[in-house]
Motif scaffolding. Structure first.
Motif, PDB file in Angstrom:
ATOM      1  N   PRO A 211       0.822  -1.217   0.000  1.00  0.00           N
ATOM      2  CA  PRO A 211       0.000   0.000   0.000  1.00  0.00           C
ATOM      3  C   PRO A 211       0.858   1.270   0.000  1.00  0.00           C
ATOM      4  CG  PRO A 211      -0.900  -1.593   1.536  1.00  0.00           C
ATOM      5  CD  PRO A 211       0.412  -2.145   1.076  1.00  0.00           C
ATOM      6  N   GLY A 212       0.692   2.076  -1.023  1.00  0.00           N
ATOM      7  CA  GLY A 212       1.438   3.324  -1.137  1.00  0.00           C
ATOM      8  C   GLY A 212       2.792   3.195  -1.787  1.00  0.00           C
ATOM      9  N   TRP A 213       3.332   1.987  -1.914  1.00  0.00           N
ATOM     10  CA  TRP A 213       4.673   1.776  -2.446  1.00  0.00           C
ATOM     11  C   TRP A 213       4.619   1.213  -3.868  1.00  0.00           C
ATOM     12  CZ3 TRP A 213       9.126   3.241  -0.048  1.00  0.00           C
ATOM     13  CH2 TRP A 213       9.053   3.535   1.313  1.00  0.00           C
ATOM     14  N   SER A 214       5.548   1.656  -4.699  1.00  0.00           N
ATOM     15  CA  SER A 214       5.634   1.109  -6.056  1.00  0.00           C
ATOM     16  C   SER A 214       7.051   1.225  -6.583  1.00  0.00           C
ATOM     17  CB  SER A 214       4.667   1.822  -7.004  1.00  0.00           C
ATOM     18  OG  SER A 214       4.956   3.200  -7.086  1.00  0.00           O
ATOM     19  N   LEU A 215       7.437   0.230  -7.369  1.00  0.00           N
ATOM     20  CA  LEU A 215       8.683   0.253  -8.127  1.00  0.00           C
ATOM     21  C   LEU A 215       8.331   0.492  -9.592  1.00  0.00           C
ATOM     22  CD1 LEU A 215      10.621  -2.806  -6.662  1.00  0.00           C
ATOM     23  CD2 LEU A 215      11.388  -0.424  -6.573  1.00  0.00           C
ATOM     24  N   PHE A 216       9.134   1.274 -10.281  1.00  0.00           N
ATOM     25  CA  PHE A 216       8.864   1.525 -11.688  1.00  0.00           C
ATOM     26  C   PHE A 216      10.170   1.546 -12.469  1.00  0.00           C
ATOM     27  CE2 PHE A 216       9.416   5.602  -9.621  1.00  0.00           C
ATOM     28  CZ  PHE A 216      10.212   6.325 -10.493  1.00  0.00           C
ATOM     29  N   GLY A 217      10.077   1.302 -13.746  1.00  0.00           N
ATOM     30  CA  GLY A 217      11.259   1.315 -14.605  1.00  0.00           C
ATOM     31  C   GLY A 217      10.838   1.371 -16.057  1.00  0.00           C
TER      32      GLY A 217
END
Length: 272
Positions: free
Chosen positions: A13-19
């Motif tokens: 919840p609230g956290w994300s990894l992106f690339g």
């Protein structure tokens, strides 16, 4: 063709990894191809380069993001590799007849730019009703560029920067006091020397600085917004790195490249 591929993984919840990966293309800017300008007072001339080739790049990006009702934060790293990198207004020589430094945009066969950026915001009103409308904002950036063909730094890459501000927002108006932090510009090739075969001349490294700015905006009618900024509140003498060409560290003309002192800017935006 300029394909782009990105992905996001929300692992909590609230956290994300992106690339992502992106293929870039940039045609030579009009001014770089056609410019012709001489400033005798400042001792330089800029000449056109109609043979500029388009720039292509391959870029990778990855980062971590957090967002909630109270806090937003993001950290991103990137790496870009360029072919025929367009270096705008590079120092290419010295005109001994007119005693002018010569600038011309050019292609760098291979170049890399990489770095990291961070930004965050804190809604103080979500922590306490007494602080409704108040917020803190901050950002920082570090980058490094290399001319791989000549094994020298890219002088157009900005030094480390950061900003920190406290803002107050109401429905129709708002204001923010912000500090800008800029590091020393110390990754430079040698300044051009007018004497062929002479020892390289050490280039001027613009020193770091901190300045305070005050911003305000007011929506005084439907679709109409007034923006105001009072910049460099302390009236500091400093050099904006992007405005300083490769000049010798002992040049008597250094003060000509200083940024503006305390100054005011006003603008009106109308939407319909």
């Amino acid at each position: 063709m300029s394909p782009k591929l990105g992905a996001v993984w929300r692992f909590a919840p609230g956290w994300s990894l992106f690339g992502g990966y992106a293929r870039g293309f940039r045609a030579p800017p009009y001014n770089d191809v056609n410019i012709g300008f001489t400033n005798v007072q400042f001792g330089y001339t800029a000449i056109a380069n109609p043979d500029l080739r388009p720039e292509t790049s391959d870029g990778l990006e990855a980062g971590l993001r957090y967002g909630s009702r109270v806090l937003f934060a993001e950290l991103t790293g990137y790496y870009n590799r360029y072919d025929d990198f367009i270096e705008s207004m590079a120092v290419v020589g010295f005109d001994p007849v007119r005693q002018l430094l010569v600038f011309q945009s050019r292609n760098v066969a291979e170049a890399t730019i990489y770095g990291a950026e961070a930004r965050a915001g804190l809604d103080l009103g979500a922590l306490s009703g007494a602080l409704q409308g108040w917020s803190l904002r901050g950002a920082a950036a570090w980058s490094r560029g290399d001319n791989e063909t000549e094994d020298v730094p890219l002088d157009g890459v900005e030094p480390p920067t950061a900003s920190l501000g406290i803002a107050f927002q109401r429905e129709a108006w708002g204001a923010e006091l912000a500090a800008r932090f800029v590091g020393r510009r110390d990754r430079l090739p040698s300044a051009s020397d007018p004497q062929p075969g002479a020892e390289p001349v050490r280039a001027f490294e613009s020193p770091g600085y901190v300045v305070l700015d005050l911003y305000a905006h007011w929506r005084f009618a439907p679709g109409v917004r007034l923006d105001a900024g009072l910049f460099n509140l302390g009236d500091r003498k400093y050099f904006y790195a992007g405005d300083v060409p490769l000049v010798a560290a002992d040049s008597v003309q250094l003060d000509r490249y200083t940024a503006a002192g305390r100054n005011l800017a006003l603008s009106v935006a109308v939407e319909w």
